[in-house]
Design a protein around this motif. Structure first.
Motif, PDB file in Angstrom:
ATOM      1  N   ALA A 133      43.460  -0.802 -72.552  1.00  0.00           N
ATOM      2  CA  ALA A 133      44.123  -0.861 -73.869  1.00  0.00           C
ATOM      3  C   ALA A 133      44.349  -2.300 -74.306  1.00  0.00           C
ATOM      4  CB  ALA A 133      45.437  -0.084 -73.850  1.00  0.00           C
ATOM      5  N   ASN A 134      43.362  -3.128 -74.034  1.00  0.00           N
ATOM      6  CA  ASN A 134      43.447  -4.567 -74.292  1.00  0.00           C
ATOM      7  C   ASN A 134      42.434  -4.948 -75.373  1.00  0.00           C
ATOM      8  OD1 ASN A 134      43.024  -7.492 -72.055  1.00  0.00           O
ATOM      9  ND2 ASN A 134      43.636  -7.383 -74.176  1.00  0.00           N
ATOM     10  N   LEU A 135      42.973  -5.262 -76.569  1.00  0.00           N
ATOM     11  CA  LEU A 135      42.124  -5.608 -77.722  1.00  0.00           C
ATOM     12  C   LEU A 135      42.006  -7.116 -77.889  1.00  0.00           C
ATOM     13  CD1 LEU A 135      40.733  -4.801 -80.507  1.00  0.00           C
ATOM     14  CD2 LEU A 135      43.008  -5.141 -81.508  1.00  0.00           C
ATOM     15  N   HIS A 136      40.786  -7.591 -78.081  1.00  0.00           N
ATOM     16  CA  HIS A 136      40.595  -8.963 -78.519  1.00  0.00           C
ATOM     17  C   HIS A 136      40.311  -8.923 -80.017  1.00  0.00           C
ATOM     18  CE1 HIS A 136      40.863 -10.190 -74.459  1.00  0.00           C
ATOM     19  NE2 HIS A 136      39.733  -9.627 -74.074  1.00  0.00           N
ATOM     20  N   LEU A 137      41.322  -9.280 -80.790  1.00  0.00           N
ATOM     21  CA  LEU A 137      41.188  -9.368 -82.255  1.00  0.00           C
ATOM     22  C   LEU A 137      40.698 -10.771 -82.572  1.00  0.00           C
ATOM     23  CD1 LEU A 137      41.895  -8.563 -85.263  1.00  0.00           C
ATOM     24  CD2 LEU A 137      44.192  -9.465 -84.769  1.00  0.00           C
ATOM     25  N   ASN A 138      39.559 -10.862 -83.204  1.00  0.00           N
ATOM     26  CA  ASN A 138      38.970 -12.173 -83.472  1.00  0.00           C
ATOM     27  C   ASN A 138      38.632 -12.333 -84.944  1.00  0.00           C
ATOM     28  OD1 ASN A 138      37.494 -13.863 -80.785  1.00  0.00           O
ATOM     29  ND2 ASN A 138      38.766 -12.047 -80.497  1.00  0.00           N
ATOM     30  N   ILE A 139      38.894 -13.512 -85.451  1.00  0.00           N
ATOM     31  CA  ILE A 139      38.603 -13.805 -86.856  1.00  0.00           C
ATOM     32  C   ILE A 139      37.739 -15.057 -86.919  1.00  0.00           C
ATOM     33  CG2 ILE A 139      39.646 -14.373 -89.101  1.00  0.00           C
ATOM     34  CD1 ILE A 139      42.040 -12.845 -86.799  1.00  0.00           C
ATOM     35  N   PRO A 140      36.400 -14.867 -86.926  1.00  0.00           N
ATOM     36  CA  PRO A 140      35.516 -16.041 -87.023  1.00  0.00           C
ATOM     37  C   PRO A 140      35.653 -16.694 -88.405  1.00  0.00           C
ATOM     38  CG  PRO A 140      34.249 -13.988 -87.108  1.00  0.00           C
ATOM     39  CD  PRO A 140      35.667 -13.605 -86.809  1.00  0.00           C
ATOM     40  N   THR A 141      35.777 -18.010 -88.412  1.00  0.00           N
ATOM     41  CA  THR A 141      36.010 -18.735 -89.670  1.00  0.00           C
ATOM     42  C   THR A 141      35.053 -19.903 -89.820  1.00  0.00           C
ATOM     43  OG1 THR A 141      37.558 -20.227 -88.592  1.00  0.00           O
ATOM     44  CG2 THR A 141      38.492 -18.264 -89.614  1.00  0.00           C
ATOM     45  N   ARG A 142      34.908 -20.310 -91.051  1.00  0.00           N
ATOM     46  CA  ARG A 142      34.114 -21.516 -91.335  1.00  0.00           C
ATOM     47  C   ARG A 142      34.950 -22.766 -91.128  1.00  0.00           C
ATOM     48  NH1 ARG A 142      32.636 -17.555 -94.971  1.00  0.00           N
ATOM     49  NH2 ARG A 142      30.513 -16.862 -94.547  1.00  0.00           N
ATOM     50  N   ARG A 143      36.250 -22.600 -91.290  1.00  0.00           N
ATOM     51  CA  ARG A 143      37.181 -23.734 -91.070  1.00  0.00           C
ATOM     52  C   ARG A 143      38.576 -23.164 -90.837  1.00  0.00           C
ATOM     53  NH1 ARG A 143      35.148 -23.176 -95.962  1.00  0.00           N
ATOM     54  NH2 ARG A 143      36.525 -22.468 -97.633  1.00  0.00           N
ATOM     55  N   PHE A 144      39.408 -23.898 -90.100  1.00  0.00           N
ATOM     56  CA  PHE A 144      40.799 -23.484 -89.953  1.00  0.00           C
ATOM     57  C   PHE A 144      41.521 -23.763 -91.263  1.00  0.00           C
ATOM     58  CE2 PHE A 144      39.837 -24.321 -85.319  1.00  0.00           C
ATOM     59  CZ  PHE A 144      39.694 -22.978 -85.027  1.00  0.00           C
ATOM     60  N   ASP A 145      42.350 -22.841 -91.699  1.00  0.00           N
ATOM     61  CA  ASP A 145      42.856 -22.870 -93.069  1.00  0.00           C
ATOM     62  C   ASP A 145      44.301 -22.386 -93.078  1.00  0.00           C
ATOM     63  OD1 ASP A 145      41.472 -22.293 -96.191  1.00  0.00           O
ATOM     64  OD2 ASP A 145      43.445 -21.433 -95.690  1.00  0.00           O
ATOM     65  N   LYS A 146      45.196 -23.178 -93.633  1.00  0.00           N
ATOM     66  CA  LYS A 146      46.627 -22.842 -93.666  1.00  0.00           C
ATOM     67  C   LYS A 146      46.868 -21.488 -94.328  1.00  0.00           C
ATOM     68  CE  LYS A 146      48.707 -26.288 -91.671  1.00  0.00           C
ATOM     69  NZ  LYS A 146      49.226 -25.957 -90.335  1.00  0.00           N
ATOM     70  N   GLU A 147      46.097 -21.192 -95.373  1.00  0.00           N
ATOM     71  CA  GLU A 147      46.298 -19.942 -96.107  1.00  0.00           C
ATOM     72  C   GLU A 147      45.977 -18.731 -95.210  1.00  0.00           C
ATOM     73  OE1 GLU A 147      47.885 -17.864 -98.785  1.00  0.00           O
ATOM     74  OE2 GLU A 147      47.812 -20.058 -98.984  1.00  0.00           O
ATOM     75  N   VAL A 148      44.908 -18.863 -94.443  1.00  0.00           N
ATOM     76  CA  VAL A 148      44.547 -17.796 -93.491  1.00  0.00           C
ATOM     77  C   VAL A 148      45.650 -17.647 -92.455  1.00  0.00           C
ATOM     78  CG1 VAL A 148      42.872 -17.064 -91.737  1.00  0.00           C
ATOM     79  CG2 VAL A 148      42.070 -18.217 -93.825  1.00  0.00           C
ATOM     80  N   GLU A 149      46.105 -18.780 -91.939  1.00  0.00           N
ATOM     81  CA  GLU A 149      47.154 -18.738 -90.904  1.00  0.00           C
ATOM     82  C   GLU A 149      48.413 -18.063 -91.415  1.00  0.00           C
ATOM     83  OE1 GLU A 149      47.232 -22.832 -89.359  1.00  0.00           O
ATOM     84  OE2 GLU A 149      45.065 -22.586 -89.035  1.00  0.00           O
ATOM     85  N   LYS A 150      48.763 -18.324 -92.700  1.00  0.00           N
ATOM     86  CA  LYS A 150      49.941 -17.683 -93.293  1.00  0.00           C
ATOM     87  C   LYS A 150      49.768 -16.169 -93.369  1.00  0.00           C
ATOM     88  CE  LYS A 150      51.417 -21.177 -96.460  1.00  0.00           C
ATOM     89  NZ  LYS A 150      51.384 -21.490 -97.895  1.00  0.00           N
ATOM     90  N   GLN A 151      48.534 -15.746 -93.643  1.00  0.00           N
ATOM     91  CA  GLN A 151      48.267 -14.307 -93.700  1.00  0.00           C
ATOM     92  C   GLN A 151      48.312 -13.668 -92.306  1.00  0.00           C
ATOM     93  OE1 GLN A 151      47.738 -12.268 -96.402  1.00  0.00           O
ATOM     94  NE2 GLN A 151      48.206 -14.016 -97.729  1.00  0.00           N
ATOM     95  N   LEU A 152      47.915 -14.440 -91.297  1.00  0.00           N
ATOM     96  CA  LEU A 152      47.820 -13.876 -89.937  1.00  0.00           C
ATOM     97  C   LEU A 152      49.157 -13.844 -89.206  1.00  0.00           C
ATOM     98  CD1 LEU A 152      44.509 -15.527 -88.658  1.00  0.00           C
ATOM     99  CD2 LEU A 152      44.863 -13.120 -89.254  1.00  0.00           C
ATOM    100  N   GLU A 153      49.916 -14.907 -89.352  1.00  0.00           N
ATOM    101  CA  GLU A 153      51.150 -14.998 -88.572  1.00  0.00           C
ATOM    102  C   GLU A 153      52.352 -15.154 -89.474  1.00  0.00           C
ATOM    103  OE1 GLU A 153      50.761 -17.883 -85.412  1.00  0.00           O
ATOM    104  OE2 GLU A 153      48.830 -17.062 -84.842  1.00  0.00           O
ATOM    105  N   PRO A 154      53.401 -14.423 -89.292  1.00  0.00           N
ATOM    106  CA  PRO A 154      53.660 -13.574 -88.117  1.00  0.00           C
ATOM    107  C   PRO A 154      53.138 -12.136 -88.233  1.00  0.00           C
ATOM    108  CG  PRO A 154      55.616 -13.648 -89.487  1.00  0.00           C
ATOM    109  CD  PRO A 154      54.589 -14.503 -90.175  1.00  0.00           C
ATOM    110  N   TYR A 155      52.297 -11.865 -89.296  1.00  0.00           N
ATOM    111  CA  TYR A 155      51.857 -10.480 -89.527  1.00  0.00           C
ATOM    112  C   TYR A 155      51.325  -9.791 -88.255  1.00  0.00           C
ATOM    113  CZ  TYR A 155      49.283  -6.503 -91.429  1.00  0.00           C
ATOM    114  OH  TYR A 155      48.808  -5.240 -91.686  1.00  0.00           O
ATOM    115  N   VAL A 156      50.407 -10.475 -87.560  1.00  0.00           N
ATOM    116  CA  VAL A 156      49.800  -9.859 -86.364  1.00  0.00           C
ATOM    117  C   VAL A 156      50.870  -9.551 -85.319  1.00  0.00           C
ATOM    118  CG1 VAL A 156      48.282 -10.298 -84.369  1.00  0.00           C
ATOM    119  CG2 VAL A 156      47.504 -10.854 -86.686  1.00  0.00           C
TER     120      VAL A 156
END
Lengths: 556, 556
Positions: B477-500
């Motif tokens: 029951a161990n999931l690797h959730l991965n989000i491949p990106t073209r660049r690290f992006d503050k907006e993406v990070e805001k959407q991901l955390e703390p949501y995940v």
């Protein structure tokens, strides 16, 4: 309270569809072993399979000696308060009078307080006047907080089937009995994870799982009485450890209450969870000395549709070790038990029960091998190949293979009947030891030589000791060293202790493999743990139970 | 230091005699999967299989950002002393200059201090000027006592293959590297118990065991570099957990050194030992924050002579769960891996490598099933019955079965190649989560919906996110959730955390299944553990490391 079945085997496989591996009749089928006295229950309220380092006597019910008399060095600690009417009033209001059982005051006149004060072996007896039966974790928390604030000592009590006196009071400690905390909360049949209250009886949990085609990853003779919370608190080993591993690996989460009422909410239902110290592990095997386990989550394997049992005669302990190695190699993933019995134990079973032995010849050693697998044909073939190998290479001298469910039980009875039969002459000195496999049986020979030289073993009534025998879970390197006696005798005790513990220490063994410390082994922990380890353990005890109210006079 | 093989599979089975289950060619054989770029090593010194909650970037070697810059909230604690010539003199005399590596002063000019300051992902970098390489437990003890007395902070370091920054300094903590503590002390081929130093490389231990026909009960991609002490300190999960269980069950004993130099001598080699609190469990997964593990004893299973691998396409996550249940039921005791990959990951592997997919059709889900058993014919029959069942009942839609060692590796490569291929576009946001199996993949869908709604996913260069994908150890029951990106992006990070993390918390999951806390997850432990649990953990930390010198700025 449910009564456990006398022989674990009969209840253990009852719900399993059995397919006889009929192709194996080249080796002669197991004899039909039945004997008098194995189907009638004794007068004991619980009848777990007693194999631990305790004396098993024949004391009549009304004359159980107080633990405080048997162990005169134990003194009631004056720091603990005595139970007053005010305390009783608090608990009565909190729990209701039915759940707060007070000597002479219980509403339910049929319920005597005495069974909570003594153990099933009638070896330990306390002086408590108050038994509390909480129905929720919150109630446990309120009880402990109140006890801690008022310096009232407590004893957590599950099925009270232990062998070292851990679950009954020594003096007037309040008994906190978990029997009303007995709900099964959830089972996930994809992951196999069960969540249940501590007070659920092991057999009830296992029967519940049987309906879901799973098993509880622990099995022991006391399954009809013991509770899963107690199993975890004592890190019970039992019959399935070889195959399914220890509770430290299988318990995924614990809810427990500390002495100050803090609820440790670590009831994870995840197989993997690397977020901080694995504190729940401290409660596994802590024997109720740092908190009370209220719920557990545990991963349960699928039930095996195919079970086979074989029984062998072996010429030497060296050959027994060879047989074990071959079983591990050839039976591999289906091997579920490898039990060793010396010839003396098997002759005693034969002598006491008067029933025919499974094999005709006399051998110094016997072993019982069980396999559990998903495919009866495959398991049969593996077992056949193993049998041919060990017979042709003269690793074993003779063997039988069970061909029916009844024969499986009969063969198991020749292993599990040992405990009962050893008590035939009066009492038994019992030790539950972990030792390196290579030197496991040397322990038995050395003790026999020692008692023989001291002139204490013989056939007449003048000799206190009948024999020195060994059997146990070879798969776990767990020896049950047993000394059946006609009477308990100071001279014998002087020969046995500290000799046995020193012997174990010299081999880096353990003075308690699976039965814990409780009252009986508390003084001897130094034989298995260093001063540093004992100091570190005391730190943990002080951290979680600074007032020392949790199960005092025991453990360390 | 040994370089790990790029794909665990290729080294994992190398020493196993493989018997092709040739009767299975009714299902078409596995395609020959080979792709460019998978056989040449990168310039990274270590190449473990990176699947954890970390960003995997493409930062050139000379420009690794200091951890103190990436995490500006971390401040050096002023209570710690700075290393002085006097300290260096002490360590030099204690260990010899070769074992005390000081920046600019090392005798061995070829040995740069920088590899000890940074991790293989080039994501973390510390400022240490001193690396110590003790050769004995006594040396570790003297080092820690001195550091504790002089308020010098330390970082224990094994193979330095972690994913959360746990094994490199943040500031000027002294690195205590275990690589010279690398002896195998004993192996008992009857019990299967191995005793070895913490610094033994996992692959070396496993190769040693292979000669004895046993395996280490843990396997992971970094096996060529990681050390068994580090594995235990981080409670590594890996590929064999489904079959052999966690290190909490398999590790029988630990020798460790506390911050004040106390040697915790709990190196039991017994399968059963119920003599007090199981303190060694606290060190398993403690990530070097309460002591340094110097030796372990561990029970090792027999090596399986038969290995089979099959790969399936599945129409829905519901059917994938059914397939898992059937595999548990029918493959039962021989099931050794059940890995899930969504269709997106497999298309990405196909797209990046340009190699043909194992199956012709497109499926939303795939799974890889591995069996390990003692009898190739029996395993083949079980697998055949399972295949027929899941095909006929349309639980799976299509499948291939490896017919050679090469094909086994090729199928594993489509699972293990995911990590590498996801980095193709630049960086990857990675989460290593435990979740109830039923909701495992909902997490992936919800995050994808969320990023889609936010307009962050797309095909063009203007979109930071390429896709949101999921794969992992379904058996655990161990999931690797991965989000491949073209660049690290503050907006993406805001959407991901703390949501995940909030999502995981709502399902009582774990924010770190197998990779631990380290630097990266330290701030988020509250999503998986209650305030009470965190308070209790801090108690343990304070008990064993009152000065806080052990691996500061990390864990809790």
């Amino acid at each position: 309270m449910a009564t456990s079945s006398r022989f674990a085997a009969s209840s253990r496989w009852a719900s399993l569809p059995y397919r006889a591996p009929s192709r194996f009749n080249r080796i002669r089928p197991a004899v039909q072993i039945r004997w008098a006295g194995t189907t009638s229950a004794t007068s004991e309220p619980h009848q777990p399979n007693a194999e631990g380092g305790v004396k098993r006597g024949t004391v009549p019910a009304k004359t159980i000696k107080y633990t405080s008399e048997t162990y005169p060095d134990l003194k009631r600690e004056s720091k603990f308060a005595k139970v007053t009417p005010e305390h009783v009033d608090y608990f009565g209001k909190l729990l209701g009078t039915e759940a707060a059982l007070i000597e002479g005051l219980s509403k339910d006149a049929s319920e005597d307080i005495e069974p909570f004060n003594s153990d099933w072996m009638r070896k330990f007896r306390g002086h408590t006047k108050l038994v509390l039966k909480p129905q929720s974790t919150e109630e446990v928390s309120k009880i402990l907080k109140y006890c801690n604030d008022n310096m009232l000592a407590v004893v957590p009590q599950g099925g009270n089937t232990g062998l070292v006196g851990g679950s009954v009071p020594v003096f007037d400690e309040i008994v906190i009995n978990l029997q009303r905390l007995n709900n099964i909360h959830s089972f996930d049949d994809v992951s196999g994870i069960l969540v249940a209250d501590a007070g659920v009886i092991l057999e009830i949990a296992d029967n519940f799982l049987a309906e879901k085609n799973h098993i509880f990853p622990l099995d022991l003779g006391a399954k009809g009485s013991c509770q899963i919370g107690g199993n975890v608190a004592t890190n019970a080993g039992g019959l399935r450890l070889l195959r399914y591993g220890s509770l430290h690996g299988n318990v995924l989460g614990i809810e427990a209450v500390l002495s100050d009422g803090t609820i440790v909410d670590d009831l994870s239902t995840l197989r993997k969870n690397n977020t901080g110290y694995d504190l729940k592990q401290l409660f596994i095997g802590a024997e109720g000395t740092i908190g009370i386990i209220t719920k557990i989550s545990i991963i349960c394997p699928r039930r095996s549709p195919a079970i086979n049992v074989a029984y062998f005669g072996v010429e030497s302990y060296e050959k027994l070790q060879e047989a074990f190695k071959e079983a591990k190699s050839q039976l591999s993933e289906i091997l579920s038990a490898f039990e060793m019995m010396d010839g003396r134990t098997q002759k005693i079973v034969n002598q006491v029960t008067g029933k025919k032995m499974p094999l005709e010849g006399d051998y110094p050693f016997y072993c019982l091998i069980e396999t559990s697998g998903s495919n009866p044909d495959h398991d049969g073939e593996k077992l056949q190949a193993f049998l041919e190998h060990v017979m042709e290479n003269e690793i074993v001298s003779d063997g039988v293979l069970a061909e029916s469910q009844t024969q499986i039980q009969d063969l198991w009875a020749y292993r599990e009947g040992i405990t009962e039969c050893l008590g035939h002459w009066g009492g038994v000195y019992k030790y539950d030891l972990s030792l390196p496999i290579a030197s496991l049986y040397d322990m038995v020979n050395d003790v026999r030589d020692r008692l023989t030289k001291a002139g204490l073993i013989g056939n007449g009534e003048s000799y206190p000791v009948v024999d020195v025998v060994g059997y146990g879970h070879m798969g776990d390197a767990n020896l049950h060293l047993n000394i059946p006696t006609r009477r308990f005798d100071k001279e014998v005790e002087k020969q046995l202790e500290p000799y046995v513990y020193e012997w174990v220490k010299s081999k880096n063994g353990s003075i308690s493999a699976e039965h814990g410390l409780g009252v009986t082994k508390k003084p001897y922990i130094g034989y298995s743990k260093s001063e540093t380890m004992i100091k570190l353990m005391k730190q943990i005890k002080n951290l979680y139970d600074p007032n020392g109210i949790m199960n005092p006079y025991k453990y360390i």
